[in-house]
Design an enzyme around this catalytic site. Structure first.
Site, mmCIF file in Angstrom:
data_model
loop_
_atom_site.group_PDB
_atom_site.id
_atom_site.type_symbol
_atom_site.label_atom_id
_atom_site.label_comp_id
_atom_site.label_asym_id
_atom_site.label_seq_id
_atom_site.Cartn_x
_atom_site.Cartn_y
_atom_site.Cartn_z
ATOM 1 C CG HIS A 163 -1.727 1.191 1.432
ATOM 2 N ND1 HIS A 163 -1.423 2.138 2.393
ATOM 3 C CD2 HIS A 163 -2.839 1.640 0.795
ATOM 4 C CE1 HIS A 163 -2.307 3.110 2.339
ATOM 5 N NE2 HIS A 163 -3.177 2.839 1.388
ATOM 6 C CD GLU B 147 -2.783 2.482 -3.631
ATOM 7 O OE1 GLU B 147 -3.386 3.577 -3.612
ATOM 8 O OE2 GLU B 147 -3.115 1.502 -2.940
ATOM 9 C CG HIS B 148 -0.252 6.110 -0.490
ATOM 10 N ND1 HIS B 148 -0.750 7.129 0.292
ATOM 11 C CD2 HIS B 148 -1.199 5.140 -0.460
ATOM 12 C CE1 HIS B 148 -1.936 6.789 0.779
ATOM 13 N NE2 HIS B 148 -2.224 5.585 0.338
ATOM 14 C CD GLU C 88 -4.997 5.404 3.806
ATOM 15 O OE1 GLU C 88 -5.743 4.698 3.110
ATOM 16 O OE2 GLU C 88 -3.831 5.719 3.460
#
Length: 343
Positions: free
Chosen positions: A46, A49-50, A126
């Site tokens: 993840h 991905e950012h 997040e």
């Protein structure tokens, strides 16, 4: 009908021409997700991905954001437990531009240390946001208790402790190991011919060398457990479930129908019995999640503490009933039609 081409380095290109639309959707799907992580780098898929949106040698993060916005396009990504996707949607006339941006991000991201530090803070925020949403958090708690100690049981986003300490070297090592061309599928659908897609993508993709690495699956072992986490909320968020079926199981679609009958919509047994007839919950539903080698079946309810025992009894009653008495022809047909309509 879709068409497929496999390049020498293992990259698969899939296309489907839809001449009645004016747009094109392009997705770069890479066969890596959170199940490929060790606990020490949980959340790195993840994180990458950012970072893919933070700049390349040709484009800054602002350039990446503005390029497709300027032509009315969309650019985004998501990470799952078994794959990661980077995608764009544009008017057909801007297909080449979308491919240029996506391929540049995918193969040429810089992973600059300053960008890593900024994005580390974004992801930590997040995680905090997620912790403040118990109706979402409870599903990760359920998966973790079912598959405790296995990567499929860990949250995709990672944990604050790991994200705070993950290094640039770990990120780059993971990227080079798993972002191999042999793990990439490029899917294109819209108002565009197959040959045009291949002619654009092949020169961009075929020069990337592949190690042809294969994922080594470790089957998760299910655990029976009762887990409670206290939070200062007005509602109790409840998950109850069992192991499910893997993606290619012969009974996969049977379970999908059962799930639809039990908790797949407003006409489902759980919704009608527990909410509509008794008013014990605001939300109740069931779902089935499948992976390559395992699956989860879960029932969720948001309710007041004093209603837990009664709701549990009603849930188990409906499960017992469908196990022993099956369903009516009307229920079966309605579930089939609902699933077909949702495709």
């Amino acid at each position: 009908m879709y068409q497929k081409v496999t390049l020498d380095n293992g990259i698969n290109i899939l296309t489907e021409e839809l001449p009645h639309v004016r747009s094109v959707a392009i997705g770069f799907f890479v066969d890596v997700g959170s199940r490929d992580e060790t606990e020490e780098i949980s959340g790195v898929s993840h994180f990458i991905e950012h970072l893919m949106f933070k700049g390349t040698d040709k484009r800054s993060a602002k350039d990446i954001a503005e390029t497709l916005d300027a032509v009315g396009g969309q650019l985004n990504a998501f990470t799952t437990k078994e794959f990661t996707c980077y995608y764009a949607r544009v008017l057909d006339e801007h297909f080449d531009l979308a491919v240029d941006v996506l391929s540049d991000m995918f193969f040429n991201s810089k992973f600059d240390q300053q960008d890593i530090e900024r994005e580390r803070n974004v992801i930590l925020e997040e995680i905090k946001m997620y912790e403040d949403a118990p109706d979402e958090l409870v599903h990760d708690i359920f998966a973790r208790s079912m598959w405790n100690g296995h990567a499929l049981g860990r949250p995709i986003i990672g944990t604050a402790g790991v994200i705070a300490n993950i290094t640039r070297e770990q990120i780059i090592d993971y990227y080079h190991k798993y972002y191999d061309p042999s793990k990439l599928i490029v899917a294109v659908a819209g108002n565009i011919e197959h040959n045009r897609v291949v002619n654009k993508l092949q020169p961009v993709l075929e020069r990337k060398k592949s190690n042809h690495s294969n994922r080594k699956l470790v089957l998760p072992t299910p655990h029976r457990d009762v887990v409670c986490r206290s939070k200062d909320t007005e509602q109790v968020h409840l998950c109850i479930g069992t192991p499910g079926l893997k993606l290619n199981d012969d009974n996969y679609y049977v379970l999908q129908v059962i799930n639809t009958i039990l908790g797949g919509g407003l006409s489902s047994r759980f919704f009608q019995e527990i909410r509509e007839q008794r008013g014990l919950v605001y939300t109740v539903f069931s779902y089935h999640t499948s992976y390559h080698d395992a699956g989860l079946f879960c029932i969720y309810a948001g309710l007041s503490k004093e209603n837990i025992d009664e709701v549990l009894e009603l849930v188990l009653k409906q499960i017992w009933d469908i196990q022993n008495n099956g369903c009516s022809k009307e229920e079966l047909q309605r579930a089939k039609d609902q699933l077909k309509g949702n495709l």
